[in-house]
Design an enzyme around this catalytic site. Structure first.
Site, PDB file in Angstrom:
ATOM      1  N   THR A 127       9.542  -3.705  -0.535  1.00  0.00           N
ATOM      2  CA  THR A 127      10.118  -2.854   0.503  1.00  0.00           C
ATOM      3  C   THR A 127      10.675  -3.664   1.671  1.00  0.00           C
ATOM      4  O   THR A 127      10.075  -4.650   2.101  1.00  0.00           O
ATOM      5  CB  THR A 127       9.054  -1.874   1.020  1.00  0.00           C
ATOM      6  OG1 THR A 127       8.532  -1.137  -0.090  1.00  0.00           O
ATOM      7  CG2 THR A 127       9.646  -0.909   2.034  1.00  0.00           C
ATOM      8  N   GLY A 132      13.541   0.995   2.151  1.00  0.00           N
ATOM      9  CA  GLY A 132      12.617   1.958   1.567  1.00  0.00           C
ATOM     10  C   GLY A 132      12.603   1.861   0.055  1.00  0.00           C
ATOM     11  O   GLY A 132      12.478   0.783  -0.514  1.00  0.00           O
ATOM     12  N   ILE A 158       3.687  -4.783   3.107  1.00  0.00           N
ATOM     13  CA  ILE A 158       3.207  -5.607   2.006  1.00  0.00           C
ATOM     14  C   ILE A 158       1.690  -5.753   2.123  1.00  0.00           C
ATOM     15  O   ILE A 158       1.174  -6.491   2.965  1.00  0.00           O
ATOM     16  CB  ILE A 158       3.903  -6.988   1.999  1.00  0.00           C
ATOM     17  CG1 ILE A 158       5.423  -6.812   2.150  1.00  0.00           C
ATOM     18  CG2 ILE A 158       3.538  -7.733   0.733  1.00  0.00           C
ATOM     19  CD1 ILE A 158       6.067  -5.890   1.126  1.00  0.00           C
ATOM     20  N   THR A 159       0.973  -5.038   1.266  1.00  0.00           N
ATOM     21  CA  THR A 159      -0.478  -5.009   1.325  1.00  0.00           C
ATOM     22  C   THR A 159      -1.070  -6.320   0.841  1.00  0.00           C
ATOM     23  O   THR A 159      -0.594  -6.919  -0.132  1.00  0.00           O
ATOM     24  CB  THR A 159      -1.009  -3.848   0.466  1.00  0.00           C
ATOM     25  OG1 THR A 159      -0.475  -2.619   0.977  1.00  0.00           O
ATOM     26  CG2 THR A 159      -2.525  -3.775   0.492  1.00  0.00           C
ATOM     27  N   ARG A 246       2.240   2.516 -10.582  1.00  0.00           N
ATOM     28  CA  ARG A 246       2.169   3.956 -10.334  1.00  0.00           C
ATOM     29  C   ARG A 246       0.953   4.580 -11.010  1.00  0.00           C
ATOM     30  O   ARG A 246       0.369   5.538 -10.485  1.00  0.00           O
ATOM     31  CB  ARG A 246       3.480   4.604 -10.777  1.00  0.00           C
ATOM     32  CG  ARG A 246       4.578   4.306  -9.769  1.00  0.00           C
ATOM     33  CD  ARG A 246       5.982   4.573 -10.234  1.00  0.00           C
ATOM     34  NE  ARG A 246       6.914   4.216  -9.148  1.00  0.00           N
ATOM     35  CZ  ARG A 246       8.216   4.094  -9.285  1.00  0.00           C
ATOM     36  NH1 ARG A 246       8.783   4.294 -10.479  1.00  0.00           N
ATOM     37  NH2 ARG A 246       8.980   3.756  -8.260  1.00  0.00           N
ATOM     38  N   HIS A 341     -15.929  22.045   4.988  1.00  0.00           N
ATOM     39  CA  HIS A 341     -16.857  21.506   5.984  1.00  0.00           C
ATOM     40  C   HIS A 341     -16.727  22.185   7.353  1.00  0.00           C
ATOM     41  O   HIS A 341     -17.546  21.941   8.240  1.00  0.00           O
ATOM     42  CB  HIS A 341     -16.633  19.998   6.153  1.00  0.00           C
ATOM     43  CG  HIS A 341     -17.271  19.154   5.100  1.00  0.00           C
ATOM     44  ND1 HIS A 341     -16.794  19.075   3.812  1.00  0.00           N
ATOM     45  CD2 HIS A 341     -18.368  18.346   5.142  1.00  0.00           C
ATOM     46  CE1 HIS A 341     -17.552  18.247   3.113  1.00  0.00           C
ATOM     47  NE2 HIS A 341     -18.519  17.799   3.896  1.00  0.00           N
ATOM     48  N   GLY A 342     -15.691  22.967   7.531  1.00  0.00           N
ATOM     49  CA  GLY A 342     -15.505  23.624   8.809  1.00  0.00           C
ATOM     50  C   GLY A 342     -15.306  22.608   9.927  1.00  0.00           C
ATOM     51  O   GLY A 342     -14.608  21.608   9.757  1.00  0.00           O
ATOM     52  N   GLU A 366       4.321   3.206  -3.512  1.00  0.00           N
ATOM     53  CA  GLU A 366       4.794   2.838  -4.862  1.00  0.00           C
ATOM     54  C   GLU A 366       5.943   3.734  -5.314  1.00  0.00           C
ATOM     55  O   GLU A 366       6.026   4.146  -6.471  1.00  0.00           O
ATOM     56  CB  GLU A 366       3.633   2.916  -5.851  1.00  0.00           C
ATOM     57  CG  GLU A 366       3.682   1.873  -6.951  1.00  0.00           C
ATOM     58  CD  GLU A 366       3.154   0.514  -6.503  1.00  0.00           C
ATOM     59  OE1 GLU A 366       3.014  -0.371  -7.346  1.00  0.00           O
ATOM     60  OE2 GLU A 366       2.884   0.337  -5.307  1.00  0.00           O
TER      61      GLU A 366
END
Length: 388
Positions: A127, A132, A158-159, A246, A341-342, A366
């Site tokens: 990316t 994008g 970029i992780t 993916r 859980h409210g 991805e």
């Protein structure tokens, strides 16, 4: 029949080992690590020891290659504990597959043994700030000279890029190519002069692991750094890699959705209102029924893509379907867990608020879900229908 019954005994043990790790070592610490946005060094080291980073790498390179359905269930377990842990090995496994399918023998021997142990961790850089999902519009270029390649450009989101030692960089080696995809290559880049990890991007969720901007300014790479040794094949190579990516994102969505369902189910049995557990109120029971049904459907779609991949078939449509449906289901399940859980669902003392912040990543990561729909539609036409 339990889902793990589709695996053989050895692979069931792999999934059970990861499940125990999540229950005993991840869940007790995840809230503190996530809220402090602390990198999970100890947990990553335990994943290395368990061989998680080598699950897609054959034994000849020191890994423990498992079936894709086993990989699906392992990734789901990791994401059930903390989606960030599944993300920490997501790009790594895609790069592993890229090297196995397309790498030269020298590239495989150089990287895969150390990737199997986690000594080398890998990520991919696709990316760009202005591009994008339109990868063919990228501006990062690798210019060939007498000694190798000179790279200039910027990548974003970029992780693991700060802590990964290897980056599969998608770039243009022939900017004038027509069509544009024929001028795109994958460069195997290691950290060095000219490559700057400029900043960690602030995120709604997906805490702990870093997502960064990368700047290449006259970065130099050797001539043999092109994946497979031949320019112009990178776009097709990466599209094949994204099939695995993916499926992996779909698995992360399964894990987040499952964690949200499990927490909502437990809470609905403990919490009482009007003299009875809240699951007995039809509106809450309906939420739980829909959550469980959609999670089960998402898992079956993902396992279907996994089986098709192991059969050697093209699975861009199947992986796109799995990623699309599982991510949308996870988002809905996480929201409904907050409803169940409210007011406590909005509290940072309960994990469901984390699931609600983590789930959107799988919708846009991805390749956005809008892109997935384009892929599915184009493949339906190209294949002549769903069952042609």
């Amino acid at each position: 029949m339990s889902t793990v019954d589709i695996l053989d005994e050895q692979e069931r043990l792999v999934v059970e080992t990861v499940r125990d790790f999540v229950d005993k070592d991840v869940k007790p610490v995840v809230a503190e690590l996530e809220h402090a946005n602390t990198y999970p060094e100890s947990l990553i080291d335990q994943m290395k020891e368990m061989g998680v980073f080598g699950l897609t790498i054959p034994e000849e390179y020191g890994g423990t290659s498992v079936s894709t359905p086993c990989y699906v269930l392992v990734t789901e377990e990791l994401a059930r504990g903390w989606m960030s842990l599944a993300g920490a090995m997501g790009g790594h496994t895609v790069v592993s597959k890229l090297l196995l399918h397309f790498g030269t023998d020298e590239q495989k021997n150089r990287y895969l043994p150390k990737m199997a142990t986690g000594e080398i961790r890998a990520t991919m850089a696709l990316t760009e700030p202005g591009g994008g999902s339109d990868l063919q519009a990228m501006t990062t270029q690798a210019h060939r000279d007498e000694t190798g390649y000179v790279v200039n450009g910027t990548k974003t989101w970029i992780t693991n890029s700060r802590r990964s030692q290897l980056i599969a960089l998608l770039c243009k080696t022939d900017p004038a190519a027509d069509p544009a995809h024929k001028g795109i290559s994958i460069l195997l880049a290691e950290h060095g002069p000219g490559l700057t990890v400029s900043r960690d991007l602030p995120k709604l969720g997906y805490k702990g692991v870093e997502s960064c901007e990368l700047s290449f300014a006259d970065y130099r790479a050797p001539a043999d750094a092109i994946l497979g040794g031949t320019e112009g094949r990178g776009f097709a190579q990466m599209m094949k890699g994204l099939e695995t990516g993916r499926i992996q994102v779909a698995c992360r969505a399964l894990g987040v959705g499952r964690a949200a369902l499990e927490d909502a189910l437990a809470y609905s049995q403990d919490r009482e209102s009007f003299g009875k557990p809240i699951w007995k109120h039809q509106s809450v029971g309906n939420y739980l029924a829909d959550m469980a049904t959609k999670l089960t459907a998402a898992r079956q779609l993902t396992l279907h893509a996994a089986h098709e991949a192991d059969a050697g078939r093209r699975v861009d449509m199947e992986a796109g379907m799995a990623k699309l449906y599982a991510s949308e289901a996870a988002m809905e399940i996480a929201l409904n867990a907050v409803r169940v859980h409210g007011g406590y669902g909005y509290s940072t003392e309960f994990d469901v608020e984390r699931y609600f912040r983590d789930a959107p990543l799988m919708i846009v990561g991805e390749g956005t879900n809008e892109i997935q729909r384009n892929v599915i539609a184009s493949q339906l036409v190209a294949r002549g229908g769903l069952d042609a």
